[in-house]
Design a protein around this motif. Structure first.
Motif, mmCIF file in Angstrom:
data_model
loop_
_atom_site.group_PDB
_atom_site.id
_atom_site.type_symbol
_atom_site.label_atom_id
_atom_site.label_comp_id
_atom_site.label_asym_id
_atom_site.label_seq_id
_atom_site.Cartn_x
_atom_site.Cartn_y
_atom_site.Cartn_z
ATOM 1 N N THR A 136 0.857 -1.190 0.000
ATOM 2 C CA THR A 136 0.000 0.000 0.000
ATOM 3 C C THR A 136 0.886 1.230 0.000
ATOM 4 N N GLN A 137 0.460 2.228 -0.742
ATOM 5 C CA GLN A 137 1.177 3.490 -0.808
ATOM 6 C C GLN A 137 0.180 4.601 -0.560
ATOM 7 N N PRO A 138 0.579 5.590 0.237
ATOM 8 C CA PRO A 138 -0.363 6.697 0.476
ATOM 9 C C PRO A 138 -0.704 7.419 -0.825
ATOM 10 N N ASN A 139 -1.907 7.911 -0.904
ATOM 11 C CA ASN A 139 -2.312 8.675 -2.079
ATOM 12 C C ASN A 139 -1.827 10.101 -1.925
ATOM 13 N N ASN A 140 -0.864 10.480 -2.763
ATOM 14 C CA ASN A 140 -0.360 11.855 -2.666
ATOM 15 C C ASN A 140 -0.859 12.707 -3.821
ATOM 16 N N GLY A 141 -1.920 12.257 -4.453
ATOM 17 C CA GLY A 141 -2.523 13.074 -5.503
ATOM 18 C C GLY A 141 -2.081 12.714 -6.903
ATOM 19 N N SER A 142 -1.005 11.921 -7.040
ATOM 20 C CA SER A 142 -0.584 11.538 -8.386
ATOM 21 C C SER A 142 -1.312 10.276 -8.829
ATOM 22 N N ALA A 143 -1.131 9.914 -10.085
ATOM 23 C CA ALA A 143 -1.987 8.891 -10.681
ATOM 24 C C ALA A 143 -1.712 7.479 -10.189
ATOM 25 N N GLY A 144 -0.570 7.219 -9.610
ATOM 26 C CA GLY A 144 -0.275 5.861 -9.147
ATOM 27 C C GLY A 144 0.207 4.979 -10.285
ATOM 28 N N TYR A 145 0.594 3.752 -9.938
ATOM 29 C CA TYR A 145 1.096 2.833 -10.958
ATOM 30 C C TYR A 145 -0.058 2.119 -11.626
ATOM 31 N N LYS A 146 0.188 1.746 -12.896
ATOM 32 C CA LYS A 146 -0.837 1.021 -13.653
ATOM 33 C C LYS A 146 -0.456 -0.444 -13.747
ATOM 34 N N LYS A 147 -1.408 -1.240 -14.032
ATOM 35 C CA LYS A 147 -1.177 -2.666 -14.245
ATOM 36 C C LYS A 147 -0.129 -2.864 -15.336
ATOM 37 N N GLY A 148 0.838 -3.722 -15.095
ATOM 38 C CA GLY A 148 1.862 -4.011 -16.095
ATOM 39 C C GLY A 148 3.103 -3.153 -15.961
ATOM 40 N N GLN A 149 3.021 -2.043 -15.227
ATOM 41 C CA GLN A 149 4.188 -1.175 -15.050
ATOM 42 C C GLN A 149 5.219 -1.823 -14.130
ATOM 43 N N SER A 150 6.493 -1.459 -14.323
ATOM 44 C CA SER A 150 7.529 -1.933 -13.403
ATOM 45 C C SER A 150 7.858 -0.835 -12.411
ATOM 46 N N ALA A 151 8.328 -1.249 -11.253
ATOM 47 C CA ALA A 151 8.718 -0.273 -10.242
ATOM 48 C C ALA A 151 9.737 -0.927 -9.339
ATOM 49 N N TYR A 152 10.266 -0.172 -8.404
ATOM 50 C CA TYR A 152 11.247 -0.708 -7.460
ATOM 51 C C TYR A 152 10.758 -0.485 -6.043
ATOM 52 N N VAL A 153 10.955 -1.478 -5.205
ATOM 53 C CA VAL A 153 10.531 -1.295 -3.818
ATOM 54 C C VAL A 153 11.721 -1.422 -2.883
ATOM 55 N N ARG A 154 11.650 -0.665 -1.816
ATOM 56 C CA ARG A 154 12.646 -0.721 -0.740
ATOM 57 C C ARG A 154 11.909 -0.754 0.580
ATOM 58 N N TRP A 155 12.623 -1.124 1.621
ATOM 59 C CA TRP A 155 12.052 -1.036 2.964
ATOM 60 C C TRP A 155 13.157 -0.743 3.946
ATOM 61 N N SER A 156 12.811 -0.195 5.056
ATOM 62 C CA SER A 156 13.833 0.072 6.055
ATOM 63 C C SER A 156 13.978 -1.160 6.939
ATOM 64 N N GLN A 157 15.139 -1.244 7.573
ATOM 65 C CA GLN A 157 15.423 -2.461 8.315
ATOM 66 C C GLN A 157 14.413 -2.765 9.411
ATOM 67 N N ASP A 158 13.933 -1.722 10.075
ATOM 68 C CA ASP A 158 13.039 -1.998 11.199
ATOM 69 C C ASP A 158 11.618 -2.375 10.746
ATOM 70 N N ALA A 159 11.410 -2.405 9.433
ATOM 71 C CA ALA A 159 10.113 -2.855 8.932
ATOM 72 C C ALA A 159 10.008 -4.377 8.940
ATOM 73 N N VAL A 160 11.138 -5.029 9.174
ATOM 74 C CA VAL A 160 11.169 -6.478 9.024
ATOM 75 C C VAL A 160 10.943 -7.177 10.357
ATOM 76 N N THR A 161 9.993 -8.126 10.358
ATOM 77 C CA THR A 161 9.816 -8.985 11.532
ATOM 78 C C THR A 161 10.260 -10.377 11.132
ATOM 79 N N LEU A 162 11.015 -10.993 12.033
ATOM 80 C CA LEU A 162 11.554 -12.310 11.715
ATOM 81 C C LEU A 162 10.788 -13.406 12.448
ATOM 82 N N PHE A 163 10.436 -14.434 11.725
ATOM 83 C CA PHE A 163 9.908 -15.631 12.371
ATOM 84 C C PHE A 163 10.884 -16.743 12.119
ATOM 85 N N GLU A 164 11.341 -17.373 13.185
ATOM 86 C CA GLU A 164 12.368 -18.390 12.988
ATOM 87 C C GLU A 164 11.803 -19.637 12.348
ATOM 88 N N GLU A 165 10.503 -19.845 12.548
ATOM 89 C CA GLU A 165 9.890 -20.992 11.898
ATOM 90 C C GLU A 165 9.990 -20.820 10.390
#
Ligand code: ATP
Ligand code: MG
Lengths: 351, 292
Positions: free
Chosen positions: A320-349
């Motif tokens: 999910t991305q906040p709506n900042n008023g721009s059109a957003g991505y369309k189906k079929g488009q490519s994009a790149y995603v990143r995340w910050s380290q503290d966004a990750v939760t680890l499950f050892e299982e």
């Protein structure tokens, strides 16, 4: 000392165990939710607290007294049933006054208090209607007023909002929470709707197959789910496979889709398969060629945000991305995603 | 209930079309004989000449003015009322217990309750006649218990008719109340308990009022069936304890005064309809707001 205590509560139906060894301490004035999928034993637990079912094992203590074997009409708890269970042959006022009548409150006082309770739930104009003549939301409020008017030490709510439409449900969440804080009544809410639990409770009990999976505050539960079940059930999440790579002073280094991420405070056996969880809103999506490449499969506009389903080497993801008023991505488009380290939760299982 | 699911021309007529065959069937098989009975009741009868071609209300005046018929009508509706009350008293607890049983007992007892309906009324009533008769089981039991040597016969008595009719009609009451009990949300009883009501108060204040529609509709069925019952009063009541239906029968077959018999039949019908319709309206007015 806690106000309401469940001690290794068990309930068996034949050889099927509906509730297994439930331990729970609830403080006075607290709002607790029992959250779990259908059939996990939430209603059974609530009915044991109300006295409508007898526990097979374990004890229930209210204010220090063992009430495990007190009949329901001597417990004096307020309960709102999923079907509301209003008395169809009585008007709203008569419904609300019934509990007072059973407590031998005089007629004049009874009516006055019933009307006051109806006013509290904003139903004063509907006082003389029969349940059949009211909408679902109004019936729900009559049921609430009926439970509250007897000034119960504990209020038990069994999915009280599940029969309402989405808009009304959101309004009622807020109203119910405000009312509960106003009165200060200790409340246990049963729900399978994680949003409802997150938005209303002080603490949440996540249940699965009759057992408690985690007990935590909403934020804690959302940010630090104990296992994949909780993480998947509470809020949407993406479960991603990863491999443990190395450990050092900074924590464990884990390989996710060719990227090395560090998980502080962990130490993992090298080469082990892991599952990490990243919430949809924790991704940052952009056109800059940095991070992980994804392809948009579907884009849904939700008003305040966009919900994307994308495919990547890590599998299919929800973002999910906040709506900042721009059109957003369309189906079929490519994009790149990143995340910050503290966004990750680890499950050892493993996944 | 009245929402129109499909709009468009013809949609409104559909219900009429669909009930049409039923209505025609009803008119042909029930309406026509009834009409002929009514017309018959407007002719006068002469013991030597038979049915006359005239049109007169004399038969009605005769029946309505004769204390003999007043007594028969009074007995019939008194009987109907008494049987109804007893059926409620027996049927309501029976239905309640039935609704609380779980399978397989529920099925077993339902069969026990409804079983009598599978046997012809005449056969069942003859059974009662054997039981009630001067040298029947009742007498033998009473004598064995030392209640005197006199035979105790309930044949040709009001009590005998009442007992036999209650036995015949109580299943209708049970079914009707049971259906109403099935519709009750069991959680409304739980709610009453948690609000502090005792089990008995819950039964009286929550369960019973919700079963009321069933009790009332069961009462209508039992009342109407008793008021127009023929076989049981004919066998147990006989000539000595006439009710309206048997009186009409006698006019037809013994006296051969068909117009008078028709008049009695029509008056029974009218009285029955009047009582049931006004009762039903009372009920509707009371419950329209409460129950679907
Ligand atoms: N009277 C009963 N006899 C046998 N099994 C029962 C009985 N009541 C409940 N159960 C079983 O116990 C389990 C828990 O039921 P419960 O009603 O507590 O579920 P729940 O968590 O409230 O689910 P839901 O969200 O669907 O209401 C279910 O698997 C159910 O089938
Ligand atoms: Mg439930």
């Amino acid at each position: 000392m806690s106000f309401l205590t469940l001690e290794s509560l068990n309930k068996q139906f034949g050889d099927f165990t509906a509730v297994k060894g439930l331990d729970l301490s609830i403080e006075k004035g607290e709002f607790i939710s029992l959250l779990g999928p259908s059939g996990c034993g939430k209603t059974t637990t609530l009915q044991m607290i109300a006295g409508l079912l007898t526990p097979t094992n374990g004890r229930i203590l209210l204010d220090g007294k063992d009430i495990s074997h007190t009949p329901p009409n001597k417990r004096g708890l307020g309960i709102v049933f999923q079907s509301y269970a209003l008395f169809p042959h009585m008007t709203a006022t008569e419904n609300v006054a019934f509990g007072l009548e059973m407590r031998s409150v005089g007629k004049a006082e009874r009516l006055e208090r019933a009307r006051a309770a109806l006013k509290q739930v904003k139903l004063d104009q509907f006082a003389d209607r029969y349940p059949k003549q009211m909408s679902g939301g109004q019936r729900q409020r009559v049921a609430l007023a009926r439970a509250l008017v007897i000034e119960p030490p504990v209020l038990l709510l069994d999915e009280p909002l599940s029969n309402l439409d989405a808009k009304l449900r959101e309004d009622m969440r807020m109203e119910l929470r405000l009312l509960q804080q106003d009165i200060g009544v200790t409340t246990i809410l049963v729900t399978h709707d994680q949003e409802e639990a997150l938005s209303m409770s002080d603490r949440i009990v996540v249940m699965k197959e009759g057992q408690m999976e985690q007990l935590a505050s909403p934020l804690e539960l959302y940010e630090h789910p104990r296992n994949t079940f909780v993480s998947d059930f509470v809020g949407k999440t993406n479960l991603i496979r990863a491999t443990a790579h190395a450990n050092d002073a900074a924590g464990a280094h884990v390989l996710v889709d060719g990227e090395m991420i560090t998980l502080p405070g962990h130490s993992l056996e090298e080469g082990r398969d892991l599952t990490i969880s990243i919430r949809p809103e924790k991704f940052h999506m952009s056109d800059d060629a940095s991070g992980h490449e994804v392809e948009v499969r579907a884009a849904i506009f939700l008003g305040s945000s966009w919900l994307y389903r994308v495919s990547s080497k890590m599998g299919d993801l929800f973002i999910t991305q906040p709506n900042n008023g721009s059109a957003g991505y369309k189906k079929g488009q490519s994009a790149y995603v990143r995340w910050s380290q503290d966004a990750v939760t680890l499950f050892e299982e493993g996944k | 209930m009245s929402d129109q699911a499909h709009a468009g021309p013809g949609a409104k007529a559909a219900p009429y079309w669909m009930t049409g065959p039923g209505v025609i069937f009803f008119i042909a098989l029930l309406g026509a004989p009834m009409m002929m009975t009514f017309l018959l009741s407007l002719h006068s009868y002469d013991f030597t000449l038979g049915i006359q071609d005239d049109w007169t209300l004399a038969n009605y005046i005769e029946v309505l003015g004769d204390p003999y018929f007043h007594k028969i009508f009074g007995r019939t509706f008194g009987l109907a009322l008494l049987v109804t009350v007893i059926c409620v008293a027996i049927g309501a607890p029976e239905a309640y217990v039935l609704s609380r049983l779980s399978n397989p007992w529920k099925s077993v007892f339902l069969l026990v309750v409804l079983g009598p309906l599978l046997i012809s009324v005449v056969v069942r009533t003859l059974g009662w006649a054997l039981f009630f008769g001067g040298n029947g089981v009742l007498t033998m039991t009473a004598q064995a218990l030392g209640f005197g040597e006199e035979p105790v016969s309930l044949m040709f008595t009001f009590t005998g008719m009442t007992i036999a009719l209650v036995h015949v009609l109580v299943p209708f009451m049970v079914i009707s109340i049971w259906a109403a009990l099935q519709k009750i949300d069991p959680q409304s009883e739980d709610a009453a308990l948690t609000l502090g009501a005792s089990k008995f108060t819950t039964l009286r204040r929550i369960t019973l009022p919700q079963a009321m529609p069933g009790i009332l509709s069961g009462s209508i069925i039992v009342f109407a069936l008793t008021a127009s019952a023929f076989a049981t009063p004919a066998i147990i009541g006989g000539r000595r304890m006439k009710v309206v239906a048997t009186a009409a029968y006698d006019e037809y077959l013994s006296t051969l005064n068909w117009p008078l018999g028709a008049t009695i039949a029509i008056l029974l019908l009218v009285a029955n309809i009047a009582i049931i319709v006004s009762y039903n309206q009372l009920v509707e007015r009371r419950f329209a707001k409460v129950f679907e």
